[in-house]
Design a protein around this motif. Structure first.
Motif, PDB file in Angstrom:
ATOM      1  N   VAL A   1       0.823  -1.207   0.000  1.00 28.73           N
ATOM      2  CA  VAL A   1       0.000   0.000   0.000  1.00 28.73           C
ATOM      3  C   VAL A   1       0.859   1.260   0.000  1.00 28.73           C
ATOM      4  N   ALA A   2       2.023   1.179   0.638  1.00 27.95           N
ATOM      5  CA  ALA A   2       2.891   2.350   0.753  1.00 27.95           C
ATOM      6  C   ALA A   2       3.408   2.829  -0.591  1.00 27.95           C
ATOM      7  N   LEU A   3       3.416   1.979  -1.581  1.00 28.12           N
ATOM      8  CA  LEU A   3       3.924   2.380  -2.898  1.00 28.12           C
ATOM      9  C   LEU A   3       3.143   3.555  -3.471  1.00 28.12           C
ATOM     10  N   ALA A   4       1.871   3.676  -3.090  1.00 28.44           N
ATOM     11  CA  ALA A   4       1.044   4.789  -3.569  1.00 28.44           C
ATOM     12  C   ALA A   4       1.187   6.040  -2.711  1.00 28.44           C
ATOM     13  N   ALA A   5       1.970   5.947  -1.623  1.00 33.96           N
ATOM     14  CA  ALA A   5       2.094   7.067  -0.696  1.00 33.96           C
ATOM     15  C   ALA A   5       3.342   7.904  -0.934  1.00 33.96           C
ATOM     16  N   ILE A   6       4.200   7.489  -1.875  1.00 38.73           N
ATOM     17  CA  ILE A   6       5.436   8.231  -2.112  1.00 38.73           C
ATOM     18  C   ILE A   6       5.336   8.989  -3.431  1.00 38.73           C
ATOM     19  N   THR A   7       6.194   9.974  -3.584  1.00 41.68           N
ATOM     20  CA  THR A   7       6.162  10.808  -4.784  1.00 41.68           C
ATOM     21  C   THR A   7       6.902  10.130  -5.933  1.00 41.68           C
ATOM     22  N   PRO A   8       6.681  10.590  -7.158  1.00 41.03           N
ATOM     23  CA  PRO A   8       7.433  10.022  -8.294  1.00 41.03           C
ATOM     24  C   PRO A   8       8.940  10.156  -8.122  1.00 41.03           C
ATOM     25  N   ARG A   9       9.399  11.280  -7.572  1.00 42.96           N
ATOM     26  CA  ARG A   9      10.853  11.444  -7.401  1.00 42.96           C
ATOM     27  C   ARG A   9      11.381  10.488  -6.327  1.00 42.96           C
ATOM     28  N   GLU A  10      10.611  10.242  -5.291  1.00 39.90           N
ATOM     29  CA  GLU A  10      11.019   9.249  -4.304  1.00 39.90           C
ATOM     30  C   GLU A  10      11.028   7.852  -4.927  1.00 39.90           C
ATOM     31  N   ALA A  11      10.008   7.536  -5.693  1.00 41.71           N
ATOM     32  CA  ALA A  11       9.943   6.226  -6.338  1.00 41.71           C
ATOM     33  C   ALA A  11      11.109   6.010  -7.293  1.00 41.71           C
ATOM     34  N   GLU A  12      11.573   7.065  -7.924  1.00 43.70           N
ATOM     35  CA  GLU A  12      12.679   6.961  -8.867  1.00 43.70           C
ATOM     36  C   GLU A  12      13.959   6.487  -8.179  1.00 43.70           C
ATOM     37  N   LEU A  13      14.085   6.752  -6.895  1.00 42.33           N
ATOM     38  CA  LEU A  13      15.283   6.343  -6.165  1.00 42.33           C
ATOM     39  C   LEU A  13      15.443   4.826  -6.119  1.00 42.33           C
ATOM     40  N   VAL A  14      14.340   4.101  -6.246  1.00 41.19           N
ATOM     41  CA  VAL A  14      14.401   2.634  -6.213  1.00 41.19           C
ATOM     42  C   VAL A  14      13.796   2.040  -7.479  1.00 41.19           C
TER      43      VAL A  14
ATOM     44  N   ALA B   1       4.715  10.820   7.784  1.00 40.83           N
ATOM     45  CA  ALA B   1       3.830  10.912   8.938  1.00 40.83           C
ATOM     46  C   ALA B   1       4.551  11.499  10.148  1.00 40.83           C
ATOM     47  N   ALA B   2       5.804  11.076  10.363  1.00 44.96           N
ATOM     48  CA  ALA B   2       6.568  11.581  11.503  1.00 44.96           C
ATOM     49  C   ALA B   2       6.887  13.067  11.341  1.00 44.96           C
ATOM     50  N   LEU B   3       7.311  13.458  10.154  1.00 46.55           N
ATOM     51  CA  LEU B   3       7.643  14.867   9.919  1.00 46.55           C
ATOM     52  C   LEU B   3       6.424  15.765  10.018  1.00 46.55           C
ATOM     53  N   ALA B   4       5.264  15.244   9.674  1.00 52.30           N
ATOM     54  CA  ALA B   4       4.039  16.035   9.793  1.00 52.30           C
ATOM     55  C   ALA B   4       3.784  16.429  11.243  1.00 52.30           C
ATOM     56  N   ARG B   5       4.212  15.605  12.168  1.00 51.99           N
ATOM     57  CA  ARG B   5       4.048  15.939  13.590  1.00 51.99           C
ATOM     58  C   ARG B   5       4.980  17.056  14.027  1.00 51.99           C
ATOM     59  N   PHE B   6       5.950  17.380  13.186  1.00 49.66           N
ATOM     60  CA  PHE B   6       6.833  18.519  13.430  1.00 49.66           C
ATOM     61  C   PHE B   6       6.440  19.709  12.544  1.00 49.66           C
ATOM     62  N   GLY B   7       5.240  19.657  11.982  1.00 48.82           N
ATOM     63  CA  GLY B   7       4.745  20.752  11.162  1.00 48.82           C
ATOM     64  C   GLY B   7       5.201  20.738   9.724  1.00 48.82           C
ATOM     65  N   LEU B   8       5.830  19.640   9.291  1.00 47.22           N
ATOM     66  CA  LEU B   8       6.352  19.532   7.926  1.00 47.22           C
ATOM     67  C   LEU B   8       5.485  18.538   7.161  1.00 47.22           C
ATOM     68  N   HIS B   9       4.471  19.049   6.473  1.00 49.90           N
ATOM     69  CA  HIS B   9       3.500  18.187   5.822  1.00 49.90           C
ATOM     70  C   HIS B   9       3.931  17.867   4.385  1.00 49.90           C
ATOM     71  N   ASP B  10       3.754  16.598   4.004  1.00 50.72           N
ATOM     72  CA  ASP B  10       4.044  16.132   2.643  1.00 50.72           C
ATOM     73  C   ASP B  10       5.478  16.416   2.226  1.00 50.72           C
ATOM     74  N   TYR B  11       6.407  16.279   3.160  1.00 52.61           N
ATOM     75  CA  TYR B  11       7.823  16.515   2.847  1.00 52.61           C
ATOM     76  C   TYR B  11       8.332  15.401   1.944  1.00 52.61           C
ATOM     77  N   GLU B  12       9.013  15.779   0.880  1.00 51.25           N
ATOM     78  CA  GLU B  12       9.579  14.813  -0.062  1.00 51.25           C
ATOM     79  C   GLU B  12      10.998  14.474   0.383  1.00 51.25           C
ATOM     80  N   LEU B  13      11.177  13.251   0.843  1.00 46.41           N
ATOM     81  CA  LEU B  13      12.461  12.834   1.409  1.00 46.41           C
ATOM     82  C   LEU B  13      13.302  12.163   0.323  1.00 46.41           C
ATOM     83  N   LEU B  14      14.205  12.941  -0.262  1.00 50.19           N
ATOM     84  CA  LEU B  14      15.081  12.445  -1.319  1.00 50.19           C
ATOM     85  C   LEU B  14      16.436  12.071  -0.739  1.00 50.19           C
ATOM     86  N   ASN B  15      17.343  11.614  -1.593  1.00 50.50           N
ATOM     87  CA  ASN B  15      18.671  11.190  -1.161  1.00 50.50           C
ATOM     88  C   ASN B  15      19.743  12.131  -1.686  1.00 50.50           C
TER      89      ASN B  15
END
Length: 239
Positions: free
Chosen positions: A36-49, A69-83
């Motif tokens: 299910v998580a595959l639909a929760a990441i962005t295209p740029r995140e998916a490109e990493l794998v 979800a964790a970053l949203a609790r710090f006020g950072l919503h929908d943060y795209e976590l790239l490498n």
């Protein structure tokens, strides 16, 4: 036995909070690896794998969904976590974070970098670390300590926790040193508090970046955090 508490969720991946690894200023969340998580990441995140096998994609996506979800609790919503180019996650500038996943579970830890410092977590889903692998990752004194401290029937599992602790320490030190650190450059002492939990003292055996030989970082391990028996370790280096 598990005291992970439900209630931390992203829109798609149910998660739970994991306690007794860090102080309360670090949030640790965990979830079962899921398609299910595959639909929760962005295209740029998916490109990493993009070239990874399906198993790796599921683990990666679950961890990224947890991080959102964790970053949203710090006020950072929908943060795209790239490498970064070295493949380490690019956390927001004021956040310290760490990610780990195995075939069954993903775990993410986040905190405020100014007050927390840097952190590392590692989760492992194996019965034990085979003895023939010990000399590759452990110092002679670590092997002696495993033999002296733990009964034969649990020794392989405690060796897995010791290996995991070295992985967690590496993640905690890397944001500050940006240097590779071999397994034998670290001596870890496991201080059992019960049959399933304890403290970690991680002593550098060489200079590594800003860390001088003899520097000690502290952490914890748990063998009872999850029903499936995954081992989890956590290390924190203060600011």
């Amino acid at each position: 036995m598990s005291d992970a508490r439900s209630g931390y969720t992203s829109s798609m991946v149910p998660s739970e909070r994991v306690t007794e690894l860090f102080a309360d200023d670090v949030l640790v969340v965990s979830a079962h690896v899921t398609d299910v998580a595959l639909a929760a990441i962005t295209p740029r995140e998916a490109e990493l794998v993009a070239r990874a096998v399906d198993k790796r994609k599921r683990e990666f996506a679950t961890a990224r969904a947890l991080a959102k979800a964790a970053l949203a609790r710090f006020g950072l919503h929908d943060y795209e976590l790239l490498n970064a180019q070295d493949r380490s996650p690019i956390w927001p500038a004021h956040i310290t974070g760490s990610i780990s996943h195995c075939d069954t579970r993903a775990v993410v830890a986040v905190g405020d970098r100014a007050t927390v410092g840097t952190i590392g977590i590692d989760v492992e889903h194996r019965d034990e670390l085979k003895r023939e692998l010990w000399k590759t990752v452990f110092l002679r004194e670590e092997v002696d300590a495993l033999d002296a401290q733990f009964a034969h029937d649990v020794r392989g599992r405690m060796a897995l926790a010791l290996f995991s602790a070295k992985e967690a320490l590496y993640k905690a030190q890397y944001p500050r040193s940006t240097q590779f650190m071999g397994f034998h450059e670290l001596r870890v002492e496991m201080i059992a508090e019960s049959a399933t939990r304890g403290r970690l003292e991680c002593e550098f055996q060489n200079d590594v970046g800003p860390f001088a030989k003899g520097f000690v970082a502290h952490g914890r391990y748990r063998l009872d955090a999850f029903p499936a028996g995954e081992v989890i370790t956590a290390v924190r280096i203060e600011p």
